[in-house]
Enzyme design. Structure first.
Site, PDB file in Angstrom:
ATOM      1  N   TYR A  61      14.135 -12.976 -23.484  1.00 42.85           N
ATOM      2  CA  TYR A  61      14.396 -11.619 -22.980  1.00 42.85           C
ATOM      3  C   TYR A  61      15.886 -11.431 -22.742  1.00 42.85           C
ATOM      4  O   TYR A  61      16.492 -10.475 -23.238  1.00 42.85           O
ATOM      5  CB  TYR A  61      13.613 -11.379 -21.682  1.00 42.85           C
TER       6      TYR A  61
HETATM    7  N1  LIG Z   1      12.395  -2.795 -13.592  1.00 49.37           N
HETATM    8  C1  LIG Z   1      13.484  -3.512 -13.320  1.00 49.37           C
HETATM    9  O1  LIG Z   1      13.649  -4.041 -12.198  1.00 49.37           O
HETATM   10  C2  LIG Z   1      14.525  -3.705 -14.362  1.00 49.37           C
HETATM   11  C3  LIG Z   1      14.471  -2.992 -15.567  1.00 49.37           C
HETATM   12  N2  LIG Z   1      15.453  -3.191 -16.513  1.00 49.37           N
HETATM   13  C4  LIG Z   1      15.401  -2.395 -17.751  1.00 49.37           C
HETATM   14  O2  LIG Z   1      15.292  -1.012 -17.430  1.00 49.37           O
HETATM   15  C5  LIG Z   1      14.439  -0.355 -18.397  1.00 49.37           C
HETATM   16  C6  LIG Z   1      13.275   0.334 -17.688  1.00 49.37           C
HETATM   17  O3  LIG Z   1      12.617  -0.623 -16.872  1.00 49.37           O
HETATM   18  P1  LIG Z   1      11.066  -0.437 -16.496  1.00 49.37           P
HETATM   19  O4  LIG Z   1      10.743   1.005 -16.313  1.00 49.37           O
HETATM   20  O5  LIG Z   1      10.773  -1.397 -15.395  1.00 49.37           O
HETATM   21  O6  LIG Z   1      10.365  -0.929 -17.842  1.00 49.37           O
HETATM   22  P2  LIG Z   1       8.791  -1.107 -18.147  1.00 49.37           P
HETATM   23  O7  LIG Z   1       8.614  -2.459 -18.764  1.00 49.37           O
HETATM   24  O8  LIG Z   1       7.996  -0.766 -16.940  1.00 49.37           O
HETATM   25  O9  LIG Z   1       8.531   0.030 -19.239  1.00 49.37           O
HETATM   26  C7  LIG Z   1       9.198  -0.051 -20.460  1.00 49.37           C
HETATM   27  C8  LIG Z   1       8.795   1.135 -21.320  1.00 49.37           C
HETATM   28  O10 LIG Z   1       8.970   0.742 -22.690  1.00 49.37           O
HETATM   29  C9  LIG Z   1       7.781   1.031 -23.404  1.00 49.37           C
HETATM   30  N3  LIG Z   1       7.555   0.123 -24.533  1.00 49.37           N
HETATM   31  C10 LIG Z   1       7.277  -1.195 -24.489  1.00 49.37           C
HETATM   32  N4  LIG Z   1       7.084  -1.675 -25.730  1.00 49.37           N
HETATM   33  C11 LIG Z   1       7.214  -0.626 -26.576  1.00 49.37           C
HETATM   34  C12 LIG Z   1       7.111  -0.476 -27.989  1.00 49.37           C
HETATM   35  N5  LIG Z   1       6.800  -1.518 -28.765  1.00 49.37           N
HETATM   36  N6  LIG Z   1       7.313   0.750 -28.525  1.00 49.37           N
HETATM   37  C13 LIG Z   1       7.605   1.800 -27.737  1.00 49.37           C
HETATM   38  N7  LIG Z   1       7.718   1.735 -26.385  1.00 49.37           N
HETATM   39  C14 LIG Z   1       7.522   0.526 -25.826  1.00 49.37           C
HETATM   40  C15 LIG Z   1       6.674   0.878 -22.375  1.00 49.37           C
HETATM   41  O11 LIG Z   1       5.518   1.509 -22.846  1.00 49.37           O
HETATM   42  P3  LIG Z   1       4.053   0.871 -22.514  1.00 49.37           P
HETATM   43  O12 LIG Z   1       3.671   1.459 -21.189  1.00 49.37           O
HETATM   44  O13 LIG Z   1       3.205   1.340 -23.664  1.00 49.37           O
HETATM   45  O14 LIG Z   1       4.208  -0.631 -22.464  1.00 49.37           O
HETATM   46  C16 LIG Z   1       7.324   1.552 -21.177  1.00 49.37           C
HETATM   47  O15 LIG Z   1       7.218   2.955 -21.280  1.00 49.37           O
HETATM   48  C17 LIG Z   1      14.006  -1.444 -19.380  1.00 49.37           C
HETATM   49  O16 LIG Z   1      14.851  -1.455 -20.509  1.00 49.37           O
HETATM   50  C18 LIG Z   1      14.198  -2.725 -18.582  1.00 49.37           C
HETATM   51  O17 LIG Z   1      14.407  -3.861 -19.426  1.00 49.37           O
HETATM   52  C19 LIG Z   1      16.472  -4.099 -16.334  1.00 49.37           C
HETATM   53  C20 LIG Z   1      16.541  -4.832 -15.174  1.00 49.37           C
HETATM   54  C21 LIG Z   1      15.595  -4.663 -14.100  1.00 49.37           C
HETATM   55  N1  LIG Z   2      11.054  -4.009 -19.502  1.00 52.57           N
HETATM   56  C1  LIG Z   2      11.257  -4.533 -18.280  1.00 52.57           C
HETATM   57  N2  LIG Z   2      12.350  -5.296 -18.050  1.00 52.57           N
HETATM   58  C2  LIG Z   2      12.524  -5.845 -16.811  1.00 52.57           C
HETATM   59  C3  LIG Z   2      11.606  -5.625 -15.782  1.00 52.57           C
HETATM   60  C4  LIG Z   2      10.474  -4.795 -16.049  1.00 52.57           C
HETATM   61  O1  LIG Z   2       9.637  -4.557 -15.174  1.00 52.57           O
HETATM   62  N3  LIG Z   2      10.342  -4.292 -17.304  1.00 52.57           N
HETATM   63  N4  LIG Z   2      11.784  -6.179 -14.540  1.00 52.57           N
HETATM   64  C5  LIG Z   2      12.789  -7.005 -14.305  1.00 52.57           C
HETATM   65  C6  LIG Z   2      12.804  -7.618 -12.929  1.00 52.57           C
HETATM   66  O2  LIG Z   2      12.953  -6.641 -11.936  1.00 52.57           O
HETATM   67  C7  LIG Z   2      13.899  -8.618 -12.678  1.00 52.57           C
HETATM   68  O3  LIG Z   2      15.080  -7.947 -12.857  1.00 52.57           O
HETATM   69  C8  LIG Z   2      13.816  -9.181 -11.247  1.00 52.57           C
HETATM   70  O4  LIG Z   2      12.539  -9.314 -10.810  1.00 52.57           O
HETATM   71  C9  LIG Z   2      13.807  -7.336 -15.330  1.00 52.57           C
HETATM   72  N5  LIG Z   2      13.599  -6.622 -16.568  1.00 52.57           N
END
Ligand SMILES: NC(=O)C1=CN([C@@H]2O[C@H](COP(=O)(O)OP(=O)(O)OC[C@H]3O[C@@H](n4cnc5c(N)ncnc54)[C@H](OP(=O)(O)O)[C@@H]3O)[C@@H](O)[C@H]2O)C=CC1
Ligand SMILES: Nc1nc2c(c(=O)[nH]1)N=C([C@H](O)[C@@H](O)CO)CN2
Length: 227
Positions: free
Chosen positions: A137
């Site tokens: 990742y």
């Molecule tokens: N949450 C956090 O604490 C953190 C988040 N991030 C980044 O911030 C962004 C948003 O985070 P978060 O909302 O938690 O992410 P989530 O993992 O909760 O959601 C990601 C989104 O991407 C979609 N997705 C996944 N696979 C595909 C695919 N093959 N084609 C199209 N869409 C797809 C998911 O759809 P589906 O519901 O169908 O899976 C969902 O809508 C991400 O890029 C994440 O990596 C970075 C650090 C920390």
């Molecule tokens: N696609 C996602 N990326 C990440 C997620 C997630 O929920 N969806 N969550 C994290 C975590 O919050 C991590 O940053 C600490 O727990 C990282 N990326």
């Protein structure tokens, strides 16, 4: 809808909140998801595509080219936070690297038709230090962050290309209290901020006339602690 912002991964959590806030602010949004759309707003159009699939990605590109004379922006938010099982590297490479690469390359001319155009890569602060538990990742997110530099040089000055690198935003629904306490303790600012800091950073970049090739880190001071 003349010149939308294309956002990937908008049917839940950060992407859903971001797309709705942009629509409420007056932007037209093309929301791309692999599953049926969540929510409804008159300024949000939906297109269903699984970005792991070359065919579905190409269908999305064809739809955009046939539907819009220009694009105001592309925000690459779609992501899967998977462990290091062997098949997951290919999956995350497809979503975090291959799809943004092709969308940027094949829609760049539509971005250039917009008076102001932005590409925003949603990366991850873990790319700056690696991750023992999520090697693939972090590596694929690091590749996305590197592409920020290449596309900023390639597309400037017409199109601005920037990265946002969160540390913690929103815990997974199934994360345990023990995991959450351990994660919060890694930063100086020890709370779960939600989507708001990322949304604020997106609005800054959409309004900025002097940001490209940059990376906005939103990590609560995680880099200041050694645990
Ligand atoms: N949450 C956090 O604490 C953190 C988040 N991030 C980044 O911030 C962004 C948003 O985070 P978060 O909302 O938690 O992410 P989530 O993992 O909760 O959601 C990601 C989104 O991407 C979609 N997705 C996944 N696979 C595909 C695919 N093959 N084609 C199209 N869409 C797809 C998911 O759809 P589906 O519901 O169908 O899976 C969902 O809508 C991400 O890029 C994440 O990596 C970075 C650090 C920390
Ligand atoms: N696609 C996602 N990326 C990440 C997620 C997630 O929920 N969806 N969550 C994290 C975590 O919050 C991590 O940053 C600490 O727990 C990282 N990326």
């Amino acid at each position: 809808m003349t010149s939308p912002i294309l956002i990937t991964g908008t049917n839940k959590r950060v992407g859903l909140q971001l797309s709705e806030r942009l629509a409420e602010a007056g932007f037209d949004v093309l929301a791309v998801n692999r599953s049926p759309a969540a929510g409804h707003h008159p300024r949000i159009a939906h297109f269903q595509a699984d970005l792991r699939s070359t065919e579905e990605r190409n269908a999305l590109i064809a739809f955009v080219r046939n539907s819009y004379p220009s694009l105001r922006g592309i925000i690459h938010n779609a992501s899967l936070w998977l462990d290091d099982d062997l098949d997951n590297l290919d999956t995350m490479f497809r979503i975090h690297v291959e799809a943004p690469f092709h969308l940027n390359r094949e829609l760049g001319d539509l971005l250039r038709q917009s008076a102001k155009a932005d590409i925003i890569h949603i990366c991850d602060d873990s790319s700056s230090r690696g991750s023992k538990s999520h090697v693939a990742y972090a590596a694929t997110k690091a590749a996305l962050q590197n592409m920020t530099l290449s596309f900023a040089a390639l597309y400037g000055p017409d199109v601005h290309v920037n990265a946002i690198s969160p540390g913690l935003l929103i815990f997974k629904e199934d994360s345990t209290p023990e995991y959450q306490a351990k994660a919060l303790n890694k930063a100086v600012l020890q709370y779960e901020p939600g989507a708001e800091p990322l949304i604020q950073a997106v609005f800054y970049l959409l309004e900025s006339n002097y940001s490209t090739g940059s990376n906005i880190v939103i990590n609560g001071g995680r880099h200041l602690r050694r645990n």
